[in-house]
Design a protein around this motif. Structure first.
Motif, mmCIF file in Angstrom:
data_model
loop_
_atom_site.group_PDB
_atom_site.id
_atom_site.type_symbol
_atom_site.label_atom_id
_atom_site.label_comp_id
_atom_site.label_asym_id
_atom_site.label_seq_id
_atom_site.Cartn_x
_atom_site.Cartn_y
_atom_site.Cartn_z
ATOM 1 N N GLU A 142 -3.084 4.554 1.450
ATOM 2 C CA GLU A 142 -3.473 3.326 2.153
ATOM 3 C C GLU A 142 -4.332 2.390 1.303
ATOM 4 O O GLU A 142 -4.952 1.470 1.824
ATOM 5 C CB GLU A 142 -4.199 3.653 3.462
ATOM 6 C CG GLU A 142 -3.334 4.430 4.451
ATOM 7 C CD GLU A 142 -4.013 4.636 5.783
ATOM 8 O OE1 GLU A 142 -5.185 4.223 5.931
ATOM 9 O OE2 GLU A 142 -3.369 5.193 6.691
ATOM 10 N N CYS A 176 0.838 -1.194 0.000
ATOM 11 C CA CYS A 176 0.000 0.000 0.000
ATOM 12 C C CYS A 176 0.872 1.242 0.000
ATOM 13 O O CYS A 176 2.033 1.200 0.416
ATOM 14 C CB CYS A 176 -0.957 0.012 1.188
ATOM 15 S SG CYS A 176 -0.131 0.061 2.794
ATOM 16 N N ASP A 230 0.753 5.915 0.118
ATOM 17 C CA ASP A 230 0.346 6.980 1.034
ATOM 18 C C ASP A 230 -1.155 7.037 1.222
ATOM 19 O O ASP A 230 -1.641 7.449 2.279
ATOM 20 C CB ASP A 230 0.848 8.333 0.500
ATOM 21 C CG ASP A 230 2.360 8.471 0.642
ATOM 22 O OD1 ASP A 230 2.891 8.024 1.671
ATOM 23 O OD2 ASP A 230 2.998 9.004 -0.279
#
Length: 298
Positions: A90, A86, A88
């Protein structure tokens, strides 16, 4: 280095395809000390003499994967397969990349692969990707759709003989494998290795996938060992004697012959005790895999 492994950056052995033989550890991504998610690539050439090892920054051509952590990778056919993780935002990734044409000058090439799947394949993180044959790998566990899983996927090239024919993306397929027996509980941040029963030259059907430790659904660290026979896809809970290692997650592991050696990791979360100084724990993981599988009742 230990933090990078726990956070999901990868290390893989990548022999060079063309020219003089090159063996190197390849490092991609992860999270730095300030919490930034990285997308850079580095190489540590392995020298078989007295010279000091030195890291080099890779300068890959082609479109590169996005910066990410908690991804996984393994070396296949002279290249490094990278998937999951993943960034930044998420968002879990489901793309698949290969880094190949690595040379001693730091040159390399990224290619995104075309993926086919027999069943819906979704993004994931904190899983394990383990080479089980020259043109196939096994993906186990991790976190997907907000939950931990114990699913086992097979990654295989659809045209493995075309590996070195230029820099065009290769077509690969994910297949969800149906297993039986005492499967491991759903987990993430675990360790996994593939052990060839007859050595590296043996058929992939003669080997075992070994899964150890990791994080369970209630965030507790695990210390169990489960072994999958590749020939019949039957899981067995291994019975391991000796001084067993402490429960841990995010550790490193490597298969040496018919044995597994683990090192590092932490007890339950990233702020708890690291296991890097537990030499006894490292020694205790050197076990005979075939014997453990038989003792587990398989």
């Amino acid at each position: 280095h230990t933090l990078s492994v726990v956070r999901g950056s990868l290390l893989g052995l990548c022999p060079h395809q063309h020219g003089p033989p090159l063996e190197a550890l390849l490092l991609f991504g992860g999270i730095d000390a300030e919490g930034r998610i990285l997308g850079d690539a580095h190489m540590l050439p392995l020298l078989h003499d007295d010279r000091m090892l030195a890291w080099r920054v890779l300068r890959p051509s082609g479109c590169s994967p996005s910066a990410r952590a908690l991804h996984c990778a393994c070396a296949l056919q002279g290249g490094l397969y990278l998937t999951g993780g993943c960034g930044d935002n998420e968002q879990l990734q489901d793309d698949l990349w290969v880094l190949d044409h690595v040379d001693s000058d730091g040159n390399a090439h990224w290619s995104e692969l075309e993926i086919r799947a027999d069943t819906a394949f979704t993004g994931f993180q904190a899983a394990s990707l383990t080479r089980s044959a020259p043109s196939e790998a096994l993906l186990f566990g991790g976190i997907t759709k907000g939950a931990m899983t114990n699913a086992l996927w097979l990654l295989e090239e659809l045209a493995p003989n075309n590996w070195s024919h230029g820099r065009q993306p290769k077509s690969v397929r994910w297949s969800l494998l149906r297993t039986s027996g005492a499967a491991p509980a759903p987990r993430s941040y675990h360790m996994a290795c593939f052990v060839h029963a007859g050595g590296e030259s043996a058929s992939c059907r003669d080997g075992f996938l070994v899964v150890h430790g990791g994080r369970a659904r209630h965030d507790n660290a695990l210390a169990d060992v489960h072994i999958l026979c590749r020939a019949n896809l039957l899981w067995a809970a291994a019975i391991v004697g000796g001084e067993t290692p402490h429960p841990r997650l995010g550790a490193c592991c490597v298969a040496i012959g018919g044995r597994i050696v683990i090192f590092g990791g932490c007890d339950s979360d990233e702020s708890s005790e690291w296991q890097g100084d537990r030499s006894a724990a490292v020694r205790s993981t050197s076990v005979d895999i075939a014997a453990c599988y038989s003792a587990g009742g398989a």
